[in-house]
Scaffold this motif. Structure first.
Motif, PDB file in Angstrom:
ATOM      1  N   PRO A 129      -7.279 -20.873   8.773  1.00 18.30           N
ATOM      2  CA  PRO A 129      -6.312 -21.319   7.756  1.00 18.30           C
ATOM      3  C   PRO A 129      -4.986 -20.575   7.913  1.00 18.30           C
ATOM      4  O   PRO A 129      -4.940 -19.506   8.500  1.00 18.30           O
ATOM      5  CB  PRO A 129      -6.993 -20.956   6.450  1.00 18.30           C
ATOM      6  N   GLU A 130      -3.945 -21.146   7.370  1.00 19.07           N
ATOM      7  CA  GLU A 130      -2.623 -20.536   7.516  1.00 19.07           C
ATOM      8  C   GLU A 130      -2.440 -19.341   6.596  1.00 19.07           C
ATOM      9  O   GLU A 130      -1.673 -18.426   6.901  1.00 19.07           O
ATOM     10  CB  GLU A 130      -1.546 -21.584   7.228  1.00 19.07           C
ATOM     11  N   VAL A 131      -3.172 -19.307   5.484  1.00 17.70           N
ATOM     12  CA  VAL A 131      -2.996 -18.275   4.471  1.00 17.70           C
ATOM     13  C   VAL A 131      -4.326 -17.574   4.217  1.00 17.70           C
ATOM     14  O   VAL A 131      -5.385 -18.210   4.185  1.00 17.70           O
ATOM     15  CB  VAL A 131      -2.468 -18.888   3.151  1.00 17.70           C
ATOM     16  N   ARG A 132      -4.270 -16.247   4.074  1.00 16.99           N
ATOM     17  CA  ARG A 132      -5.453 -15.471   3.706  1.00 16.99           C
ATOM     18  C   ARG A 132      -5.086 -14.507   2.583  1.00 16.99           C
ATOM     19  O   ARG A 132      -3.934 -14.085   2.460  1.00 16.99           O
ATOM     20  CB  ARG A 132      -6.000 -14.687   4.898  1.00 16.99           C
ATOM     21  N   ASN A 133      -6.072 -14.131   1.792  1.00 20.42           N
ATOM     22  CA  ASN A 133      -5.838 -13.261   0.655  1.00 20.42           C
ATOM     23  C   ASN A 133      -5.464 -11.844   1.092  1.00 20.42           C
ATOM     24  O   ASN A 133      -6.153 -11.248   1.936  1.00 20.42           O
ATOM     25  CB  ASN A 133      -7.072 -13.183  -0.232  1.00 20.42           C
ATOM     26  N   LEU A 134      -4.410 -11.329   0.505  1.00 15.81           N
ATOM     27  CA  LEU A 134      -4.121  -9.901   0.585  1.00 15.81           C
ATOM     28  C   LEU A 134      -4.738  -9.291  -0.669  1.00 15.81           C
ATOM     29  O   LEU A 134      -4.142  -9.293  -1.744  1.00 15.81           O
ATOM     30  CB  LEU A 134      -2.615  -9.642   0.635  1.00 15.81           C
ATOM     31  N   THR A 135      -5.955  -8.795  -0.528  1.00 17.92           N
ATOM     32  CA  THR A 135      -6.664  -8.299  -1.709  1.00 17.92           C
ATOM     33  C   THR A 135      -6.141  -6.946  -2.159  1.00 17.92           C
ATOM     34  O   THR A 135      -6.184  -6.620  -3.345  1.00 17.92           O
ATOM     35  CB  THR A 135      -8.171  -8.199  -1.425  1.00 17.92           C
ATOM     36  N   GLU A 136      -5.618  -6.146  -1.212  1.00 19.73           N
ATOM     37  CA  GLU A 136      -5.052  -4.847  -1.581  1.00 19.73           C
ATOM     38  C   GLU A 136      -4.129  -4.346  -0.472  1.00 19.73           C
ATOM     39  O   GLU A 136      -4.457  -4.444   0.710  1.00 19.73           O
ATOM     40  CB  GLU A 136      -6.142  -3.800  -1.817  1.00 19.73           C
ATOM     41  N   ALA A 137      -2.997  -3.811  -0.867  1.00 22.01           N
ATOM     42  CA  ALA A 137      -2.120  -3.058   0.031  1.00 22.01           C
ATOM     43  C   ALA A 137      -1.533  -1.925  -0.805  1.00 22.01           C
ATOM     44  O   ALA A 137      -0.520  -2.093  -1.488  1.00 22.01           O
ATOM     45  CB  ALA A 137      -1.023  -3.937   0.614  1.00 22.01           C
ATOM     46  N   THR A 138      -2.210  -0.778  -0.755  1.00 26.41           N
ATOM     47  CA  THR A 138      -1.842   0.358  -1.600  1.00 26.41           C
ATOM     48  C   THR A 138      -1.305   1.485  -0.742  1.00 26.41           C
ATOM     49  O   THR A 138      -1.910   1.858   0.274  1.00 26.41           O
ATOM     50  CB  THR A 138      -3.058   0.857  -2.397  1.00 26.41           C
ATOM     51  N   PHE A 139      -0.163   2.033  -1.185  1.00 20.60           N
ATOM     52  CA  PHE A 139       0.471   3.149  -0.482  1.00 20.60           C
ATOM     53  C   PHE A 139       0.668   4.281  -1.482  1.00 20.60           C
ATOM     54  O   PHE A 139       1.361   4.115  -2.484  1.00 20.60           O
ATOM     55  CB  PHE A 139       1.812   2.727   0.106  1.00 20.60           C
ATOM     56  N   ASN A 140       0.054   5.436  -1.199  1.00 16.34           N
ATOM     57  CA  ASN A 140       0.141   6.595  -2.080  1.00 16.34           C
ATOM     58  C   ASN A 140       0.808   7.770  -1.359  1.00 16.34           C
ATOM     59  O   ASN A 140       0.412   8.127  -0.248  1.00 16.34           O
ATOM     60  CB  ASN A 140      -1.256   7.032  -2.534  1.00 16.34           C
ATOM     61  N   ASN A 141       1.809   8.363  -1.992  1.00 18.18           N
ATOM     62  CA  ASN A 141       2.474   9.570  -1.449  1.00 18.18           C
ATOM     63  C   ASN A 141       2.961   9.355  -0.014  1.00 18.18           C
ATOM     64  O   ASN A 141       2.819  10.216   0.855  1.00 18.18           O
ATOM     65  CB  ASN A 141       1.516  10.771  -1.482  1.00 18.18           C
ATOM     66  N   CYS A 142       3.552   8.197   0.240  1.00  9.98           N
ATOM     67  CA  CYS A 142       3.996   7.848   1.601  1.00  9.98           C
ATOM     68  C   CYS A 142       5.519   7.869   1.726  1.00  9.98           C
ATOM     69  O   CYS A 142       6.246   7.840   0.729  1.00  9.98           O
ATOM     70  CB  CYS A 142       3.472   6.462   1.981  1.00  9.98           C
ATOM     71  N   ILE A 143       5.991   7.913   2.958  1.00 11.05           N
ATOM     72  CA  ILE A 143       7.410   7.769   3.287  1.00 11.05           C
ATOM     73  C   ILE A 143       7.569   6.486   4.092  1.00 11.05           C
ATOM     74  O   ILE A 143       6.860   6.266   5.078  1.00 11.05           O
ATOM     75  CB  ILE A 143       7.929   8.958   4.107  1.00 11.05           C
ATOM     76  N   ILE A 144       8.504   5.627   3.669  1.00  7.62           N
ATOM     77  CA  ILE A 144       8.826   4.385   4.375  1.00  7.62           C
ATOM     78  C   ILE A 144      10.325   4.400   4.607  1.00  7.62           C
ATOM     79  O   ILE A 144      11.113   4.152   3.683  1.00  7.62           O
ATOM     80  CB  ILE A 144       8.386   3.159   3.549  1.00  7.62           C
ATOM     81  N   TYR A 145      10.730   4.705   5.832  1.00  5.15           N
ATOM     82  CA  TYR A 145      12.137   5.001   6.089  1.00  5.15           C
ATOM     83  C   TYR A 145      12.506   4.526   7.502  1.00  5.15           C
ATOM     84  O   TYR A 145      11.679   4.018   8.245  1.00  5.15           O
ATOM     85  CB  TYR A 145      12.379   6.511   5.948  1.00  5.15           C
ATOM     86  N   GLY A 146      13.783   4.670   7.847  1.00  3.77           N
ATOM     87  CA  GLY A 146      14.232   4.309   9.179  1.00  3.77           C
ATOM     88  C   GLY A 146      15.730   4.186   9.265  1.00  3.77           C
ATOM     89  O   GLY A 146      16.469   4.529   8.339  1.00  3.77           O
ATOM     90  N   SER A 147      16.201   3.672  10.413  1.00  4.71           N
ATOM     91  CA  SER A 147      17.641   3.596  10.679  1.00  4.71           C
ATOM     92  C   SER A 147      18.283   2.337  10.122  1.00  4.71           C
ATOM     93  O   SER A 147      19.504   2.240  10.046  1.00  4.71           O
ATOM     94  CB  SER A 147      17.881   3.664  12.193  1.00  4.71           C
TER      95      SER A 147
END
Length: 504
Positions: free
Chosen positions: A380-398
């Motif tokens: 199928p084209e779509v699937r469930n994203l049941t969880e995407a959890t980020f704790n105490n993370c860094i999301i950075y860049g240029s």
């Protein structure tokens, strides 16, 4: 022009051109100078040829000279080969009567193919010299190469000239199955630190088998090579904390080009592919460098992939590409990828704690973290994203915006960021990016503050007390030790590293 004048002019030209039929030289007096006194040919594997290295030889005198001999000290027995100004000489080992004009130079190109048994037993160095002239005029340039013995793994070649392949859907790829009873290498499913491994083609873990990489094992992948973990097969990476920058206890996967100029070049080999159906994959203290995709994980929620204390650097496409996967990640560092350092795609279930995702790729289309729940054209084209959890993370860049959220409303799209430093500086009314007002998806977000990494361009993402990530974590998500084994304080720093003063 009159005939007499024309003849007179031609006569002058002939007299000028016939003053010398060739330049006259004198013997070299041992006053040559060189671009290098010692040439270090970078590490090579047993019987695998090196890159070509260059030496420039200068004649700074006012005289045109002849160098009587240029030769390798070990003669025909030398494992080095030379070309001198394009000439091969005597099997690349010796050259006679080389002319060199005043204030001019010539090039010598050097390469080697040697066996570990040719090297010194104590330091694994193979040494020779290029000798210029002899006697009182003798000058030398040293040649030094480190030779590593290795276990070479590659597809078998059959009597009819064909090679072993692996089935991949309706196609076949250049590759082979790892054999636990190989007559030459023994158990190819257990990798140790005794020797490095060099893999050509894709090495596959057979169904129902487990590939184990013990602490300190080091694998070099040739171009278009990688590792595939098949149906009901498993990957166990059992690295441990290293005590120095040499990664002596880590498990290391990287390309087989050992020259320094290739140290940070992305896309030198393929990927580590945990296929849909692989199971019970556990990764601890793994370092991946210079892949196309560091980890490709397609396990359709079958079992949780545990990834801890892992570093992935300089991937040409993705650091981790997960498709309908289930991952629990702790103390992960991913830096620089052509598309995303982490892509949680086609739904799945993900939890990342105390991880650093930074993208230094020089493109406005790259991001640090990408999350979606669909693939156009898939069935199928779509699937469930049941969880995407980020704790105490860094999301950075240029780039200005380092988080990408793409969803289709016909399937679940559940995501949550707790106490994370996120770079996203575009004003938007999109409800998915309301970092301060939407407590359903965001809590304790530090927005657009610099983590002040030590040297991100060199894959050194440690932080100090000046970082925007300093002491901004939530102790409820605390992982007691950082990726280097340092004890975290409370409140903890964000990302994979506990802060330390930078080296001076």
């Amino acid at each position: 022009m009159r005939p007499f004048s024309l003849l007179f002019f031609i006569g002058i030209l002939l007299s000028v051109c016939s003053c010398r039929s060739d330049f006259e030289t004198v013997a070299s007096t041992g006053d040559l100078t060189f671009s290098k006194d010692t040439i270090y040919l970078d590490t090579v594997f047993t019987n695998i040829g090196s890159s070509t290295y260059r030496l420039k030889v200068y004649n700074n005198s006012k005289n045109d000279i002849t160098i009587p001999t240029i030769k390798l000290a070990k003669g025909l027995n030398s494992k080095y080969r030379m070309t001198v100004d394009g000439m091969q000489g005597n099997e690349g080992k010796s050259f006679n009567n080389i002319d060199l004009l005043a204030k001019d130079s010539l090039y010598i190109f050097i390469e080697t193919t040697a066996n570990s048994t040719d090297a010194n037993a104590t330091d694994f160095l193979y040494i020779d010299q290029i000798e210029f002239d002899a006697g009182t005029n003798l000058q030398k340039v040293e040649l030094v190469t480190l030779i590593q013995d290795a276990v070479f793994l590659y597809p078998k070649r059959f009597a009819d000239g064909t090679t072993e392949t692996l089935p991949l859907g309706d196609e076949k790829i250049y590759g082979f199955y790892l054999d636990e009873n190989d007559p030459i290498n023994g158990n190819e499913l257990v990798f140790t630190k005794q020797k490095p491994y060099v893999i050509y083609g894709y090495a596959a873990v057979p169904a129902g088998k487990k590939a184990v990489f013990n602490a300190g094992s080091h694998v070099y992948f040739h171009a278009n090579s990688g590792l595939i973990v098949g149906n009901n097969a498993s990957l166990n990476i059992n690295g441990s904390k290293s005590n120095s920058a040499l990664f002596e206890n880590e498990v290391v996967f990287e390309g087989d080009r050992l020259e320094p100029q290739y140290a940070d070049v992305p896309g030198q080999w393929g990927t580590i592919w945990l296929t849909n159906g692989s199971t019970n994959n556990v990764i601890n203290h793994l370092t991946i460098k210079n892949a196309t995709i560091g980890l490709l994980i397609q396990n359709n929620n079958r079992t949780t992939v545990s990834i801890k204390n892992t570093q992935i650097y300089d991937s040409s496409n993705y650091g981790i590409l997960a498709q309908t996967a289930k991952i629990n990640g702790e103390n992960i560092v991913i830096n620089t990828a052509g598309l995303a350092t982490l892509a949680c795609s086609y739904g799945g279930n993900y939890k990342f704690t105390h991880s650093t995702f930074n993208n230094e790729w020089n493109s406005s289309s790259q991001v640090a973290v990408s999350i979606d729940n669909f693939i156009v054209g898939a069935i199928p084209e779509v699937r469930n994203l049941t969880e995407a959890t980020f704790n105490n993370c860094i999301i950075y860049g240029s780039f200005s915006n380092e988080l990408s959220l793409r969803k289709k409303t016909t399937a679940a799209f559940n995501y949550l960021f707790n106490n994370c430093l996120i770079k996203y500086d575009a004003a938007t009314t999109n409800p998915d990016y309301q970092f301060t007002n939407d407590n359903v998806h965001y809590s304790g977000i530090i927005l657009n503050q610099s983590p002040k990494f030590y040297k991100a361009s060199q894959n050194k993402l440690t932080i100090d007390e000046t970082s925007g990530a300093f002491a901004k974590g939530n102790s409820a998500y605390l992982i007691p030790l950082d990726i280097l084994g340092n004890t975290r304080t409370t409140p903890p720093d964000l990302g994979a590293y506990q802060n330390k003063p930078f080296p001076k």
